[in-house]
Design an enzyme around this catalytic site. Sequence first.
Site, PDB file in Angstrom:
ATOM      1  N   GLU A  20       0.813  -1.213   0.000  1.00 27.73           N
ATOM      2  CA  GLU A  20       0.000   0.000   0.000  1.00 27.73           C
ATOM      3  C   GLU A  20       0.849   1.267   0.000  1.00 27.73           C
ATOM      4  O   GLU A  20       0.400   2.321  -0.420  1.00 27.73           O
ATOM      5  CB  GLU A  20      -0.926  -0.015   1.229  1.00 27.73           C
ATOM      6  CG  GLU A  20      -1.956   1.077   1.225  1.00 27.73           C
ATOM      7  CD  GLU A  20      -3.194   0.706   2.018  1.00 27.73           C
ATOM      8  OE1 GLU A  20      -3.581  -0.487   2.016  1.00 27.73           O
ATOM      9  OE2 GLU A  20      -3.779   1.598   2.652  1.00 27.73           O
ATOM     10  N   ASP A  59      -2.634  -3.169   3.048  1.00 26.14           N
ATOM     11  CA  ASP A  59      -3.013  -3.225   4.467  1.00 26.14           C
ATOM     12  C   ASP A  59      -4.179  -4.191   4.689  1.00 26.14           C
ATOM     13  O   ASP A  59      -5.035  -4.388   3.827  1.00 26.14           O
ATOM     14  CB  ASP A  59      -3.415  -1.836   4.973  1.00 26.14           C
ATOM     15  CG  ASP A  59      -2.221  -0.893   5.043  1.00 26.14           C
ATOM     16  OD1 ASP A  59      -1.094  -1.351   4.786  1.00 26.14           O
ATOM     17  OD2 ASP A  59      -2.431   0.300   5.342  1.00 26.14           O
ATOM     18  N   TYR A  97       3.572   3.171  12.428  1.00 26.62           N
ATOM     19  CA  TYR A  97       2.544   3.831  11.624  1.00 26.62           C
ATOM     20  C   TYR A  97       1.496   4.513  12.508  1.00 26.62           C
ATOM     21  O   TYR A  97       0.923   3.882  13.400  1.00 26.62           O
ATOM     22  CB  TYR A  97       1.884   2.763  10.757  1.00 26.62           C
ATOM     23  CG  TYR A  97       1.023   3.307   9.662  1.00 26.62           C
ATOM     24  CD1 TYR A  97       1.592   4.046   8.638  1.00 26.62           C
ATOM     25  CD2 TYR A  97      -0.340   3.072   9.648  1.00 26.62           C
ATOM     26  CE1 TYR A  97       0.809   4.538   7.622  1.00 26.62           C
ATOM     27  CE2 TYR A  97      -1.131   3.558   8.626  1.00 26.62           C
ATOM     28  CZ  TYR A  97      -0.546   4.296   7.626  1.00 26.62           C
ATOM     29  OH  TYR A  97      -1.326   4.783   6.626  1.00 26.62           O
TER      30      TYR A  97
END
Length: 878
Positions: free
Chosen positions: A11, A106, A323
Amino acid sequence: MSRGPELIITEKDNAARRIADILSGESAAADRMNDVNVYEWGGKRCIGLSGHVVGVDFPAEYNDWRDVEPVELIDAPVTKTPTQEGIVAALRRLARNASRVVIATDYDREGELIGKEAYELVREVNEDVPVDRVRFSSITENEVQEAFANPDDLDFELAAAGEARQTIDLTWGAALTRFLSLSARQLGDDFISVGRVQGPTLKLIVDREREIQAFDPESYWELTGELAKSSGDPFEARYFYLNDEGNERERVWDEAVADTLTEALAAADGATVDDVTRRTQTDDPPTPFNTTAFIRAAGSLGYSAQRAMSLAEDLYTAGYVTYPRTDNTVYPEDLEPEELIADLGDSPTFGEDAASLLDEDRDIEPTEGDEETTDHPPIHPTGELPAAADLSDDEWEVYELIVRRFFATCADPATWERLRVVALANGEATPIAERADGLAALRDAEDAAKPADLTADGGLRLKANGKRLLEAGYHEVYPYRSSDERIVPDVEVGETLALSGRTTEAKETQPPRRYGQSRLIEEMEKRQLGTKATRHRTIEKLYDRNYVESDPPRPTRLAEAVVEAAEEFADRIVSEEMTAQLEEDMAAIAAGEKAYDEVTEASRELLSRVFDDLTDSREAVGDHLQTSLKADKTLGPCPECGSDLLVRKSRQGSYFVGCDGYPDCEYTLPLPSTGKPLLLDETCEEHDLRHVKMLAGRKTFVHGCPQCKADEADEQEDEVIGVCPDCGEGAASPRDGDGETADAGGELAIKRLRSGSRLVGCTRYPDCDYSLPLPRRGEIEVTDERCEEHDLPHLRIHSGDEPWELGCPICNYREFTARQEGSELQAVEGIGEKTAAKLKNAGVDGVDELKSADPDDLAADVDGVGADTVRDWQAKAD
DNA sequence: GCAAGGTC
């Protein structure tokens, strides 16, 4: 079948790089293709997308808002087109000869859709290549190896659920946004938007404002006294009573009762301890950070949601934290807390705390939150240590917050000792009820909030709650939560305490508070409005659309009008029901119980019915919106014509105050050049105009009444600094030919114009229009130093922290124009500041001279420039 | 130029 390399698609680039490292044992080499990283090793290639690389929209013939009726958008086709051309091109090139494709986006719904988009791009160029899907919720050695060892198929139904959302959001959002904008004639930058997420979010804010407006404060009284042992510090205790339900209450709602109690308290000279309760209380460490919890914690440090996310993204990109967009509050199984703590312990800042966590004789078991998802791990430090100097102050503060939060989740609970003391004020033998006239009657008439029995034990009850920190636990490493103690001394039942410092405070109930940004994000999460990646952006959007102002966000009149219009005609778009229904439908599509077409068709049907009502009321809705738009900009009456004075924006983008009666009335007032004006409710008594605040981030300030400010500016006299070079004494030639002589004596002065700008101009203006510019900002100081050439004083400008020297205004202007001419050359491609200076030395001052110069001659005069280069410039300058 | 959702 093609024998080309295997292609792995992730992604984002960051994920591509880490997966390549894991699968290749760090031997992957990075190559660039169309500005995109491609990682390559042993017959495999890996490319990272940038989220969605294709977007949904209507075909081009629907682009013009005025040519298309908004209602037509309901059944307009929705098409997908590449939005990231470079990435799409690279993907196609790589897919063409791939022997196998693995989708590794993801592990969530949107990731499945992004994966399907990649799949379709692959299929366009390669019909036969097998495509697999791998799923992992954190990019760690174990999870990634495991996922690639057990590939699965793409879940087209889950992706279709995401596509249904896209289509529904676009048709509702675009059709209603265009309808509202057109009805109020608000086109261009100032369109009026609504959407499935921004609508209900705005309504939350507007509803809260309505509660505040409707709030009717109620008076109440609170009584306190200070108790003390014979030799000890006093501690505060508060009067309380039991209401009819037997609950403790501190607020006295009746003034007569409060007076009687105050008298009784005044008559008491001590208090006897009636009850002592001790208990230990555990205070559990916080759970791991997901995006919402992080935004909230950063919010209490003073960061806006937007700023907090931007800082976290910087820290993520630099590799210091994981993240930052995640829903998860449970660390992955293969996270090794001890190792991570040890890594962080290498930092001087965290060394001691890390050591204390590791030193304890116990297994570290991090806390877990309620939310366990597959998208990403909770936000935690990676163990990669930044030097404090690598980060800005803000970045470091947020990094430290994330590290300490991680520490806290690995730390012990804190324990508190709670001590509650109830004492009876003595010295009052007579039951209060008998002393107070009519008190009994009052009691009968009042509701349950009144004291049920003021005097059951022949005195007033006072209570004190103390807390002492027995074990600091996680507070040692996480100082962001209060660990303040409230000391109440050890006392025994029957003990007599001194009573002093009696107070009766008259108070009022307060309206509910406005939602702050982080509170708003929490409310959105609770209602499933938006996602971890978009909630802060939705709030930002409300600011951009002039729906909210200030912080905490306050709704404008426009926002109220939009919500009102929607409530009347399109309630779904401001109701959280729309999202709830959509979530249900998406779940049904993902489970194979409903089809994409079925769900989107039903939604279009609903939207059609909304438009049936809406179309008839187009004018009424438009008028209402326009009235509100104007109300947001209105300051008060124009002193010349009585119409409204409005905040307006000039063509150059600066704000000023102008009359609604324009062009018949040309009355204007200036506004400061920094910031965006916000009209306050406060009004100037003299001019009846609303005060203005200029919003400019940290430089925000209150300007006040613009009329008062303009009057002040007018009162400042021109400051003469010298002789006018054009028409002053000794000037070579008077400019005007109407017989005036140099003796007319024009002088140069610093002039302040009503627009707020300043200049050096001739006192004989308009007969002489000699003028020099001055900077817009800062106070101008006339110094003692003088320019010998022009016989003018040097000027110094005070703005910001450091004053700067402008020098002689004539010299300054000459330098300025010289720079301007230099920059004219810089407009030619290939000529920078240095080259322009060289050319200028060679006598080439402007583009015209450059074009007419002989290339060979010029090249001979300018170091490092060849004749061909000059020809190249001449071609480009045409 | 509209939405909301990814990512930078």
